[in-house]
Every structure is written in C-alpha cells, then in structure tokens.
Motif scaffolding. Structure first.
Motif, PDB file in Angstrom:
ATOM      1  N   ILE A 282       0.879  -1.159   0.000  1.00 16.89           N
ATOM      2  CA  ILE A 282       0.000   0.000   0.000  1.00 16.89           C
ATOM      3  C   ILE A 282       0.922   1.215   0.000  1.00 16.89           C
ATOM      4  O   ILE A 282       1.532   1.543   1.019  1.00 16.89           O
ATOM      5  N   GLY A 283       1.072   1.849  -1.136  1.00 12.13           N
ATOM      6  CA  GLY A 283       2.067   2.907  -1.278  1.00 12.13           C
ATOM      7  C   GLY A 283       3.448   2.313  -1.129  1.00 12.13           C
ATOM      8  O   GLY A 283       3.806   1.350  -1.813  1.00 12.13           O
ATOM      9  N   ASP A 284       4.227   2.853  -0.193  1.00  7.66           N
ATOM     10  CA  ASP A 284       5.573   2.327   0.056  1.00  7.66           C
ATOM     11  C   ASP A 284       5.606   1.336   1.214  1.00  7.66           C
ATOM     12  O   ASP A 284       6.682   0.876   1.613  1.00  7.66           O
ATOM     13  N   THR A 285       4.434   1.020   1.771  1.00  5.05           N
ATOM     14  CA  THR A 285       4.380   0.127   2.930  1.00  5.05           C
ATOM     15  C   THR A 285       4.159  -1.313   2.497  1.00  5.05           C
ATOM     16  O   THR A 285       3.206  -1.619   1.766  1.00  5.05           O
ATOM     17  N   LEU A 286       5.030  -2.186   2.944  1.00  4.87           N
ATOM     18  CA  LEU A 286       4.878  -3.612   2.686  1.00  4.87           C
ATOM     19  C   LEU A 286       3.882  -4.201   3.668  1.00  4.87           C
ATOM     20  O   LEU A 286       3.914  -3.906   4.872  1.00  4.87           O
ATOM     21  N   MET A 287       2.999  -5.067   3.174  1.00  2.00           N
ATOM     22  CA  MET A 287       2.002  -5.731   4.009  1.00  2.00           C
ATOM     23  C   MET A 287       2.208  -7.236   3.906  1.00  2.00           C
ATOM     24  O   MET A 287       2.402  -7.785   2.820  1.00  2.00           O
ATOM     25  N   LEU A 288       2.156  -7.922   5.034  1.00  2.00           N
ATOM     26  CA  LEU A 288       2.333  -9.365   5.109  1.00  2.00           C
ATOM     27  C   LEU A 288       1.052  -9.958   5.694  1.00  2.00           C
ATOM     28  O   LEU A 288       0.805  -9.839   6.896  1.00  2.00           O
ATOM     29  N   ASN A 289       0.246 -10.556   4.838  1.00  2.66           N
ATOM     30  CA  ASN A 289      -1.107 -10.982   5.236  1.00  2.66           C
ATOM     31  C   ASN A 289      -1.855  -9.833   5.903  1.00  2.66           C
ATOM     32  O   ASN A 289      -2.582 -10.013   6.888  1.00  2.66           O
ATOM     33  N   GLY A 290      -1.648  -8.628   5.392  1.00  5.65           N
ATOM     34  CA  GLY A 290      -2.329  -7.450   5.901  1.00  5.65           C
ATOM     35  C   GLY A 290      -1.644  -6.758   7.055  1.00  5.65           C
ATOM     36  O   GLY A 290      -2.090  -5.700   7.508  1.00  5.65           O
ATOM     37  N   VAL A 291      -0.535  -7.309   7.552  1.00 10.04           N
ATOM     38  CA  VAL A 291       0.202  -6.708   8.669  1.00 10.04           C
ATOM     39  C   VAL A 291       1.329  -5.846   8.102  1.00 10.04           C
ATOM     40  O   VAL A 291       2.171  -6.344   7.353  1.00 10.04           O
ATOM     41  N   PRO A 292       1.384  -4.552   8.448  1.00 10.89           N
ATOM     42  CA  PRO A 292       2.425  -3.685   7.890  1.00 10.89           C
ATOM     43  C   PRO A 292       3.805  -3.944   8.477  1.00 10.89           C
ATOM     44  O   PRO A 292       3.943  -4.238   9.677  1.00 10.89           O
ATOM     45  N   MET A 293       4.820  -3.864   7.627  1.00 14.72           N
ATOM     46  CA  MET A 293       6.197  -3.907   8.093  1.00 14.72           C
ATOM     47  C   MET A 293       6.578  -2.504   8.567  1.00 14.72           C
ATOM     48  O   MET A 293       6.496  -1.546   7.818  1.00 14.72           O
ATOM     49  N   THR A 294       6.981  -2.403   9.825  1.00 12.10           N
ATOM     50  CA  THR A 294       7.260  -1.098  10.419  1.00 12.10           C
ATOM     51  C   THR A 294       8.746  -0.807  10.593  1.00 12.10           C
ATOM     52  O   THR A 294       9.144   0.353  10.651  1.00 12.10           O
ATOM     53  N   SER A 295       9.562  -1.854  10.705  1.00 15.41           N
ATOM     54  CA  SER A 295      11.000  -1.659  10.917  1.00 15.41           C
ATOM     55  C   SER A 295      11.783  -2.605  10.008  1.00 15.41           C
ATOM     56  O   SER A 295      12.213  -3.679  10.440  1.00 15.41           O
ATOM     57  N   PRO A 296      11.970  -2.232   8.762  1.00 14.50           N
ATOM     58  CA  PRO A 296      12.707  -3.111   7.839  1.00 14.50           C
ATOM     59  C   PRO A 296      14.179  -3.210   8.202  1.00 14.50           C
ATOM     60  O   PRO A 296      14.773  -2.279   8.751  1.00 14.50           O
ATOM     61  N   ASP A 297      14.745  -4.362   7.910  1.00 17.17           N
ATOM     62  CA  ASP A 297      16.193  -4.587   8.066  1.00 17.17           C
ATOM     63  C   ASP A 297      16.699  -4.247   9.458  1.00 17.17           C
ATOM     64  O   ASP A 297      17.696  -3.549   9.628  1.00 17.17           O
ATOM     65  N   ILE A 298      16.022  -4.775  10.488  1.00 16.34           N
ATOM     66  CA  ILE A 298      16.536  -4.653  11.855  1.00 16.34           C
ATOM     67  C   ILE A 298      17.919  -5.271  11.937  1.00 16.34           C
ATOM     68  O   ILE A 298      18.816  -4.768  12.605  1.00 16.34           O
ATOM     69  N   TYR A 299      18.068  -6.376  11.238  1.00 17.85           N
ATOM     70  CA  TYR A 299      19.363  -7.070  11.202  1.00 17.85           C
ATOM     71  C   TYR A 299      19.495  -7.748   9.848  1.00 17.85           C
ATOM     72  O   TYR A 299      18.546  -8.341   9.330  1.00 17.85           O
ATOM     73  N   THR A 300      20.675  -7.673   9.254  1.00 14.91           N
ATOM     74  CA  THR A 300      20.944  -8.369   7.994  1.00 14.91           C
ATOM     75  C   THR A 300      22.350  -8.961   8.024  1.00 14.91           C
ATOM     76  O   THR A 300      23.275  -8.367   8.596  1.00 14.91           O
ATOM     77  N   SER A 301      22.482 -10.121   7.439  1.00 18.97           N
ATOM     78  CA  SER A 301      23.793 -10.742   7.239  1.00 18.97           C
ATOM     79  C   SER A 301      23.740 -11.464   5.905  1.00 18.97           C
ATOM     80  O   SER A 301      22.771 -11.325   5.152  1.00 18.97           O
ATOM     81  N   GLU A 302      24.751 -12.255   5.600  1.00 13.29           N
ATOM     82  CA  GLU A 302      24.784 -12.965   4.320  1.00 13.29           C
ATOM     83  C   GLU A 302      23.698 -14.021   4.221  1.00 13.29           C
ATOM     84  O   GLU A 302      23.328 -14.430   3.122  1.00 13.29           O
ATOM     85  N   TRP A 303      23.175 -14.484   5.365  1.00 12.39           N
ATOM     86  CA  TRP A 303      22.203 -15.578   5.331  1.00 12.39           C
ATOM     87  C   TRP A 303      20.948 -15.321   6.161  1.00 12.39           C
ATOM     88  O   TRP A 303      19.994 -16.108   6.119  1.00 12.39           O
ATOM     89  N   LEU A 304      20.903 -14.207   6.921  1.00 15.92           N
ATOM     90  CA  LEU A 304      19.763 -13.950   7.805  1.00 15.92           C
ATOM     91  C   LEU A 304      19.306 -12.502   7.702  1.00 15.92           C
ATOM     92  O   LEU A 304      20.123 -11.575   7.724  1.00 15.92           O
ATOM     93  N   SER A 305      17.981 -12.308   7.581  1.00 12.71           N
ATOM     94  CA  SER A 305      17.376 -10.974   7.637  1.00 12.71           C
ATOM     95  C   SER A 305      16.274 -10.982   8.683  1.00 12.71           C
ATOM     96  O   SER A 305      15.526 -11.961   8.799  1.00 12.71           O
ATOM     97  N   VAL A 306      16.163  -9.876   9.436  1.00 11.47           N
ATOM     98  CA  VAL A 306      15.106  -9.727  10.436  1.00 11.47           C
ATOM     99  C   VAL A 306      14.394  -8.401  10.188  1.00 11.47           C
ATOM    100  O   VAL A 306      15.040  -7.357  10.051  1.00 11.47           O
ATOM    101  N   HIS A 307      13.064  -8.442  10.135  1.00 14.91           N
ATOM    102  CA  HIS A 307      12.255  -7.242   9.908  1.00 14.91           C
ATOM    103  C   HIS A 307      11.203  -7.121  11.009  1.00 14.91           C
ATOM    104  O   HIS A 307      10.587  -8.129  11.397  1.00 14.91           O
ATOM    105  N   GLY A 308      10.972  -5.902  11.507  1.00 15.46           N
ATOM    106  CA  GLY A 308       9.941  -5.668  12.496  1.00 15.46           C
ATOM    107  C   GLY A 308       8.592  -5.437  11.844  1.00 15.46           C
ATOM    108  O   GLY A 308       8.497  -4.748  10.830  1.00 15.46           O
ATOM    109  N   ILE A 309       7.552  -6.028  12.411  1.00 19.52           N
ATOM    110  CA  ILE A 309       6.194  -5.855  11.888  1.00 19.52           C
ATOM    111  C   ILE A 309       5.269  -5.427  13.027  1.00 19.52           C
ATOM    112  O   ILE A 309       5.587  -5.617  14.214  1.00 19.52           O
ATOM    113  N   LEU A 310       4.119  -4.857  12.669  1.00 12.49           N
ATOM    114  CA  LEU A 310       3.239  -4.255  13.668  1.00 12.49           C
ATOM    115  C   LEU A 310       2.523  -5.279  14.530  1.00 12.49           C
ATOM    116  O   LEU A 310       2.310  -5.058  15.718  1.00 12.49           O
TER     117      LEU A 310
END
Length: 332
Positions: A282-310
């Motif tokens: 929705i615009g620039d906001t990513l939705m995951l089964n309708g849940v917005p991602m609020t904190s992208p790329d909390i942590y990233t490495s070569e094999w692991l990514s963590v994103h905060g969601i509402l």
C-alpha cells in the motif's frame, strides 16, 4: 502476572542445567521400571555405567531406550553410542511433540546431537528417523524414559533443507560449520541483540531458543518479528509457541529491497507447514497478510534478515493456507 518477556525467560531457564544433581532415587526407580517393562538391557546398562554417563551437574535426564532385541542384534554398544541415547533434560512427550522438525536435542555425547524428524502435524514422535514407542515408560519430573524402535544412528543425516518459496530465488548459503560462526560464538547472538535493542525481545527469545534448532548448515532465513505489544496475548500457552514462531520464519534470506521487488500477491511459504504469507504493498508500505512492516532490516547478514512488523501474522482472511507460489509470482 508475568510479562511476556519474563515468561519466555522462564522457558529458557527451564532448559538450562541447574546445580542440584539428578536424584539417586530417580535412577533407582527408573532402572526398576525399565526392567519390569521389558527393557532389561538398558536397565542393566543404566545401573552399570550411570556414574560414567551422568555428570554431577546434570539435574535431569531423558533416556531413549532401544528394546532388548535391538541390544541382542547390535551386541555390546560402545560408550559413545550409549551417550547418544541420554539427553541432559527432562523431556516430556508433549515437549517433544511441540518441537519443530529439525529441532536439535542435546545429548551426553559432546560430538553428536539428536534431531526431530517429524512435523508438528504428526502424532507419533520420530527422532533421527527412529520412532518413539508410546508414552514414557517412566517420568518423575527428573528422569524421563522412552522406548524406541532401534538404536539411533550417530551418522544420521537430515533430508535436504526446505527449497526456495520463490521461483529462481537462491536459498542456499555457504556452510558455516553448524551453529557456530567463524569466531566460535552463537550465530544468532548479534541478531538477538539487535532485536532486543529495537524492542522485539519476545521474538528475540524465540529466535535464541528455537531458530538455532531449525537452521541447517547451509540454509538462509528471514524472520518477521511482531511488536512487543502484539505478543502479549500470544505467549500464555506453551503449546502455541512453535506455531507462532514458525509462521514468522521464511526459508530464504530476503532484505526489504528484495520484498519490495515482488509482485503484489506473491506468496511466501514459511516453516509452519501449510502456512503462507501474501506480500502486498500500500504505497511504500509492505504488508504481510495485511500486517504492515514497520521496521525493515533490523538485522541483515549474508544468510539472515530480520524485519519488524506491527502485529502477529495470521492466516489470510477468507483464504485457506497451503497454496503454492504461482509461476507468475516473483520479482517485478
């Protein structure tokens, strides 16, 4: 009333060894019940070598006992093999059933752990490809004894890791030598620290407790971490923890920029069998089964990514989980 974080902390502490040793009375009663239940060989073995197998610092024990016929067919097993059948935790049948496929179970053999090889939907527990026979033979809270069909194979290899949920997306990373990184520390330490600093302590506790049991030597992962507040109503029932956690873990490493490149309606498989996440925007906001991602790329490495969601991700409204990713889904 315990907070979600303290509840998870208590769960974590319950898996750690305490200072008091395993009661001798538990061993005496356990060996007696083993003998009377048709596991004479393991009963004699436990009597003879318990001092060799069990450290004074081990407060509890789970024994996986092959049948007498298995002992007769195998012959005298070496100490290293026997150690593989002893875990320094009191693991109830409900606990074993709650563990996800791929979960690691520590043993008294420092060089080998056991692996859960059943999924949560299966009623009969299977470890290293060997089925547990019925309910515990003995369980007094300190010592738990299960019958198993045959000896565990110390060279057991799990099946191939989960394949990519997105056609053409590579989900295999260089091998890191198991659960230790190149510096010898836990590979999830940095990720958990980043999550805690951003206010995602509950999911960080899940990560430290369960994800390390899921990770293969060459698997990439993405974790979607619900906010602390949203987890309040989801941490009271221990039996629900695996389901909550696994539905937020995708078997591919996906940065926020990767997710933004997907077409609307792309479906991601998760580590919870049959559960999928629909990626929309929705615009620039990513939705995951309708849940917005609020904190992208909390942590990233070569094999692991963590994103905060509402919020906690639930099944897609009005749709049944388990759909495959369509051939049209993918990057824009």
């Amino acid at each position: 009333m315990a907070t979600p974080v303290s509840a998870i902390a208590l769960m974590l502490l319950s898996l750690l060894p305490l200072c008091s040793p395993l009661p001798l009375e538990s061993l005496r009663e356990g060996t007696h019940v083993l003998s009377n239940s048709g596991f004479v060989s393991m009963s004699l073995t436990l009597n003879l070598i318990s001092k060799t197998l069990i450290s004074p610092r081990v407060p509890s024990l789970t024994v996986f006992s092959p049948s007498d016929d298995s002992f007769a067919e195998f012959g005298q097993p070496p100490l290293s093999l026997l150690q593989l059948h002893f875990s320094p935790h009191a693991l109830s049948l409900d606990t074993l059933r709650s563990l996800p496929r791929g979960a690691k179970i520590s043993t008294m053999n420092a060089n080998h752990s056991l692996m859960v090889t059943t999924s949560l939907s299966d009623y009969q527990v299977e470890i290293n490809g060997v089925k547990i026979v019925g309910s515990p033979v003995f369980n007094d809270g300190n010592l738990v004894v299960f019958g198993i069909e045959m000896f565990f194979d110390p060279e057991f290899q799990a099946s191939a890791p989960v394949q990519s949920p997105i056609p053409g997306l590579e989900c295999v990373a260089p091998r890191y030598g198991g659960l230790e990184d190149l510096s010898g520390g836990n590979v999830f330490g940095e990720a958990c620290g980043a999550m805690i600093s951003k206010g995602y302590s509950v999911m960080a506790s899940f990560l430290g407790l369960q994800l390390m049991k899921l990770k293969g030597d060459d698997q990439m992962l993405t974790v979607f971490a619900p906010s602390e507040e949203s987890m309040v109503n989801h941490t009271g029932n221990f039996s629900e923890y695996p389901s909550i956690f696994l539905r937020h873990v995708v078997p591919c490493q996906l940065s926020a920029s990767d997710l933004l490149e997907f077409n609307n309606g792309t479906l991601l498989r998760t580590h919870l069998e049959g559960f999928v996440i629909e990626v929309t925007r929705i615009g620039d906001t990513l939705m995951l089964n309708g849940v917005p991602m609020t904190s992208p790329d909390i942590y990233t490495s070569e094999w692991l990514s963590v994103h905060g969601i509402l919020d906690v991700i639930m099944a897609r409204e009005g749709k049944q989980p388990g759909l495959e990713v369509s051939s049209e889904s993918g990057r824009v």
